[in-house]
Scaffold this motif. Structure first.
Motif, PDB file in Angstrom:
ATOM      1  N   GLU A 173       0.626  -1.231   0.323  1.00 30.69           N
ATOM      2  CA  GLU A 173       0.172   0.055   0.202  1.00 30.69           C
ATOM      3  C   GLU A 173       0.686   1.257  -0.311  1.00 30.69           C
ATOM      4  O   GLU A 173       0.661   2.075  -0.592  1.00 30.69           O
ATOM      5  N   LEU A 174       2.133   0.772   1.026  1.00 29.58           N
ATOM      6  CA  LEU A 174       2.546   3.090   0.813  1.00 29.58           C
ATOM      7  C   LEU A 174       3.061   2.524  -0.368  1.00 29.58           C
ATOM      8  O   LEU A 174       3.147   3.546  -1.163  1.00 29.58           O
ATOM      9  N   HIS A 175       3.991   1.108  -1.260  1.00 32.19           N
ATOM     10  CA  HIS A 175       4.961   1.820  -2.621  1.00 32.19           C
ATOM     11  C   HIS A 175       3.919   2.520  -3.640  1.00 32.19           C
ATOM     12  O   HIS A 175       3.832   3.053  -3.987  1.00 32.19           O
ATOM     13  N   ASP A 176       2.733   1.977  -3.860  1.00 33.19           N
ATOM     14  CA  ASP A 176       1.906   2.253  -4.579  1.00 33.19           C
ATOM     15  C   ASP A 176       1.193   4.053  -4.272  1.00 33.19           C
ATOM     16  O   ASP A 176       0.144   4.441  -5.260  1.00 33.19           O
ATOM     17  N   ALA A 177       1.355   4.161  -3.056  1.00 29.46           N
ATOM     18  CA  ALA A 177       0.558   5.108  -2.694  1.00 29.46           C
ATOM     19  C   ALA A 177       0.840   6.477  -3.440  1.00 29.46           C
ATOM     20  O   ALA A 177       2.477   6.495  -3.655  1.00 29.46           O
ATOM     21  N   PRO A 178       0.786   7.582  -3.831  1.00 28.84           N
ATOM     22  CA  PRO A 178       1.547   7.888  -5.376  1.00 28.84           C
ATOM     23  C   PRO A 178       1.964   9.431  -4.694  1.00 28.84           C
ATOM     24  O   PRO A 178       2.397  10.037  -5.451  1.00 28.84           O
ATOM     25  N   GLY A 179       1.909   9.745  -3.457  1.00 29.45           N
ATOM     26  CA  GLY A 179       2.993  11.318  -3.119  1.00 29.45           C
ATOM     27  C   GLY A 179       2.637  10.485  -1.582  1.00 29.45           C
ATOM     28  O   GLY A 179       2.458   9.644  -0.439  1.00 29.45           O
ATOM     29  N   VAL A 180       2.972  12.042  -1.332  1.00 28.46           N
ATOM     30  CA  VAL A 180       3.925  12.055   0.556  1.00 28.46           C
ATOM     31  C   VAL A 180       2.633  11.650   1.682  1.00 28.46           C
ATOM     32  O   VAL A 180       2.544  11.449   2.397  1.00 28.46           O
TER      33      VAL A 180
ATOM     34  N   ILE B 101       1.406   9.240   4.493  1.00 25.92           N
ATOM     35  CA  ILE B 101       1.304   8.870   5.312  1.00 25.92           C
ATOM     36  C   ILE B 101      -0.398   8.565   6.647  1.00 25.92           C
ATOM     37  O   ILE B 101      -0.743   8.080   6.701  1.00 25.92           O
ATOM     38  N   ASP B 102      -1.884   8.665   5.656  1.00 24.12           N
ATOM     39  CA  ASP B 102      -2.558   8.225   5.851  1.00 24.12           C
ATOM     40  C   ASP B 102      -2.336   6.950   6.072  1.00 24.12           C
ATOM     41  O   ASP B 102      -3.263   6.619   7.105  1.00 24.12           O
ATOM     42  N   ALA B 103      -2.036   6.696   4.900  1.00 22.41           N
ATOM     43  CA  ALA B 103      -1.867   4.321   5.169  1.00 22.41           C
ATOM     44  C   ALA B 103      -1.553   4.477   6.299  1.00 22.41           C
ATOM     45  O   ALA B 103      -1.853   3.290   7.026  1.00 22.41           O
ATOM     46  N   VAL B 104      -0.237   4.827   6.844  1.00 20.42           N
ATOM     47  CA  VAL B 104       0.625   4.763   8.212  1.00 20.42           C
ATOM     48  C   VAL B 104      -0.350   5.482   9.800  1.00 20.42           C
ATOM     49  O   VAL B 104      -0.382   3.947  10.854  1.00 20.42           O
ATOM     50  N   VAL B 105      -1.407   6.144   9.687  1.00 19.12           N
ATOM     51  CA  VAL B 105      -1.597   6.520  10.354  1.00 19.12           C
ATOM     52  C   VAL B 105      -3.283   5.287  11.074  1.00 19.12           C
ATOM     53  O   VAL B 105      -3.974   4.656  12.096  1.00 19.12           O
ATOM     54  N   GLN B 106      -3.436   5.623   9.829  1.00 22.85           N
ATOM     55  CA  GLN B 106      -4.914   4.037   9.217  1.00 22.85           C
ATOM     56  C   GLN B 106      -4.023   2.706   9.706  1.00 22.85           C
ATOM     57  O   GLN B 106      -5.174   2.192  10.767  1.00 22.85           O
ATOM     58  N   PHE B 107      -3.923   2.491   9.624  1.00 25.61           N
ATOM     59  CA  PHE B 107      -2.855   1.270   9.558  1.00 25.61           C
ATOM     60  C   PHE B 107      -2.505   1.376  11.115  1.00 25.61           C
ATOM     61  O   PHE B 107      -2.981   0.189  12.510  1.00 25.61           O
TER      62      PHE B 107
ATOM     63  N   VAL C  62       0.973  11.784  12.449  1.00 27.31           N
ATOM     64  CA  VAL C  62       2.188  11.750  12.200  1.00 27.31           C
ATOM     65  C   VAL C  62       2.651  13.246  12.150  1.00 27.31           C
ATOM     66  O   VAL C  62       2.301  14.009  11.915  1.00 27.31           O
ATOM     67  N   ALA C  63       3.590  13.794  12.291  1.00 25.96           N
ATOM     68  CA  ALA C  63       4.283  15.331  12.077  1.00 25.96           C
ATOM     69  C   ALA C  63       5.587  14.867  12.107  1.00 25.96           C
ATOM     70  O   ALA C  63       6.681  14.009  12.227  1.00 25.96           O
ATOM     71  N   LEU C  64       5.529  14.855  10.350  1.00 25.04           N
ATOM     72  CA  LEU C  64       6.800  15.537   9.838  1.00 25.04           C
ATOM     73  C   LEU C  64       7.913  16.597  10.018  1.00 25.04           C
ATOM     74  O   LEU C  64       7.522  18.096  10.256  1.00 25.04           O
ATOM     75  N   TYR C  65       9.104  16.568   9.725  1.00 23.37           N
ATOM     76  CA  TYR C  65      10.237  17.353  10.336  1.00 23.37           C
ATOM     77  C   TYR C  65      10.979  17.666   8.731  1.00 23.37           C
ATOM     78  O   TYR C  65      11.063  16.794   7.821  1.00 23.37           O
ATOM     79  N   ALA C  66      10.688  19.300   7.902  1.00 25.73           N
ATOM     80  CA  ALA C  66      11.638  19.366   7.148  1.00 25.73           C
ATOM     81  C   ALA C  66      13.445  20.353   7.624  1.00 25.73           C
ATOM     82  O   ALA C  66      12.765  20.813   9.076  1.00 25.73           O
ATOM     83  N   ARG C  67      14.226  20.018   7.700  1.00 27.18           N
ATOM     84  CA  ARG C  67      15.306  20.120   7.757  1.00 27.18           C
ATOM     85  C   ARG C  67      15.309  21.696   7.711  1.00 27.18           C
ATOM     86  O   ARG C  67      15.259  22.593   6.714  1.00 27.18           O
ATOM     87  N   GLY C  68      15.558  22.483   8.761  1.00 26.19           N
ATOM     88  CA  GLY C  68      15.916  23.567   8.768  1.00 26.19           C
ATOM     89  C   GLY C  68      14.393  25.022   8.609  1.00 26.19           C
ATOM     90  O   GLY C  68      13.899  26.392   9.690  1.00 26.19           O
ATOM     91  N   SER C  69      13.386  24.524   9.423  1.00 24.72           N
ATOM     92  CA  SER C  69      12.081  24.692   9.689  1.00 24.72           C
ATOM     93  C   SER C  69      11.489  23.210  10.749  1.00 24.72           C
ATOM     94  O   SER C  69      11.884  22.427  11.296  1.00 24.72           O
ATOM     95  N   GLN C  70      10.155  23.731  11.728  1.00 23.99           N
ATOM     96  CA  GLN C  70       9.700  23.343  12.747  1.00 23.99           C
ATOM     97  C   GLN C  70       9.153  21.788  11.559  1.00 23.99           C
ATOM     98  O   GLN C  70       8.475  22.184  11.064  1.00 23.99           O
TER      99      GLN C  70
ATOM    100  N   ALA D 110       1.534  16.203  10.050  1.00 27.05           N
ATOM    101  CA  ALA D 110       1.226  15.501   8.977  1.00 27.05           C
ATOM    102  C   ALA D 110       0.107  14.809   8.192  1.00 27.05           C
ATOM    103  O   ALA D 110      -0.519  14.997   6.982  1.00 27.05           O
ATOM    104  N   ALA D 111      -0.937  14.475   9.071  1.00 28.74           N
ATOM    105  CA  ALA D 111      -1.652  13.207   9.180  1.00 28.74           C
ATOM    106  C   ALA D 111      -2.154  13.276  10.450  1.00 28.74           C
ATOM    107  O   ALA D 111      -1.531  12.859  11.546  1.00 28.74           O
ATOM    108  N   VAL D 112      -3.043  13.469  10.753  1.00 29.95           N
ATOM    109  CA  VAL D 112      -4.246  12.848  12.375  1.00 29.95           C
ATOM    110  C   VAL D 112      -5.028  11.818  12.270  1.00 29.95           C
ATOM    111  O   VAL D 112      -5.660  11.988  10.697  1.00 29.95           O
ATOM    112  N   THR D 113      -6.053  11.119  12.690  1.00 23.30           N
ATOM    113  CA  THR D 113      -7.117  10.387  12.713  1.00 23.30           C
ATOM    114  C   THR D 113      -8.120  11.421  13.945  1.00 23.30           C
ATOM    115  O   THR D 113      -9.472  10.485  13.303  1.00 23.30           O
ATOM    116  N   ASP D 114      -8.320  12.415  14.111  1.00 27.72           N
ATOM    117  CA  ASP D 114      -8.644  13.023  14.829  1.00 27.72           C
ATOM    118  C   ASP D 114      -8.333  14.063  15.705  1.00 27.72           C
ATOM    119  O   ASP D 114      -6.716  14.596  15.304  1.00 27.72           O
TER     120      ASP D 114
END
Length: 233
Positions: A20-27, A31-37, A49-57, A61-65
């Motif tokens: 499912e993660l391999h077939d996911a079309p984008g970030v 992430i949605d697949a990860v939190v649902q799993f 899931v909170a995603l971190y970009a270097r140099g920023s806060q 990225a995704a929440v179930t609630d």
């Protein structure tokens, strides 16, 4: 269910997740697949899931609630809490009960008020020596001491799958953006070559000069030229 049956079921579930993660079309879809799993495989009420970009806060990225977004925002705004610590130290954080844990008392009190009693934050990291931190998988329960050792083990496996999938999705998006930028620059060069009767090298030099003079990305200069048939002032 025996331990062998449990292991076989978990392995099968992760195999399906990997596909499912391999077939996911984008970030975002990854992430949605990860939190649902996480909701299906772990003893959690909420996941995010909170995603971190270097140099920023870090960013949510995704929440179930919506409660998870509140939990994250409290930490991101104050730069204090298990999420921030997990990101900084690249180590998992387990809070068995927010009413008794004293490591982040102000945050824990607010989170307990939201109905969250147990927290498990697992960093998403890729690589061996550099171990670039991608983000954090957050698992939350409305029950104290909700996460067993099996839950922790599964969460770590899920985090590894998620780390690789997110890094791969980001790389593919970056490559797609690079290809798109080259196409835009090529179209803009064609416009300049036709309008001013210059060769390709000269057309590219014009775009580059406007990019530098206006402190605008080359891609954006090209897009503006294509859209308006005019170079930026």
């Amino acid at each position: 269910m025996t331990e062998q049956d449990l292991a076989a079921t978990s392995a099968d579930a992760f195999a399906h997740l990997a596909i499912e993660l391999h077939d996911a079309p984008g970030v975002e879809e990854t992430i949605d697949a990860v939190v649902q799993f996480a909701l299906q495989a772990l003893s959690c009420t909420y996941a995010g899931v909170a995603l971190y970009a270097r140099g920023s806060q870090p960013e949510v990225a995704a929440v179930t609630d919506p409660v998870v977004a509140d939990v994250y925002t409290l930490q991101i705004n104050n730069q204090n809490g298990p999420l921030v610590t997990a990101l900084r130290d690249r180590t998992p954080i387990l809070i068995r009960d927010t009413l008794t844990d004293d490591r982040w008392p102000e945050w824990a009190e607010k989170v307990a008020g939201l109905g969250v009693r147990s927290v498990l934050d697992v960093p998403l990291a890729t690589g061996n020596e550099t171990r670039a931190t991608v983000g954090v998988l957050g698992l939350y329960s409305d029950r104290p001491d909700a996460f067993s050792q099996d839950d922790e083990a599964i969460a770590h496996i899920l985090a590894r799958h998620a780390s690789v999938a997110v890094a791969s999705a980001r790389h593919e998006e970056t490559m797609a953006q690079a290809v798109d930028a080259r196409k835009l620059v090529g179209q803009a060069m064609g416009i300049l070559m036709e309008r001013f009767d210059v060769d390709g090298d000269r057309a590219f030099a014009i775009l580059k000069r406007y990019s530098q003079d206006t402190n605008t990305k080359l891609r954006d200069v090209a897009q503006q030229l294509i859209d308006t048939r005019k170079l930026p002032h």
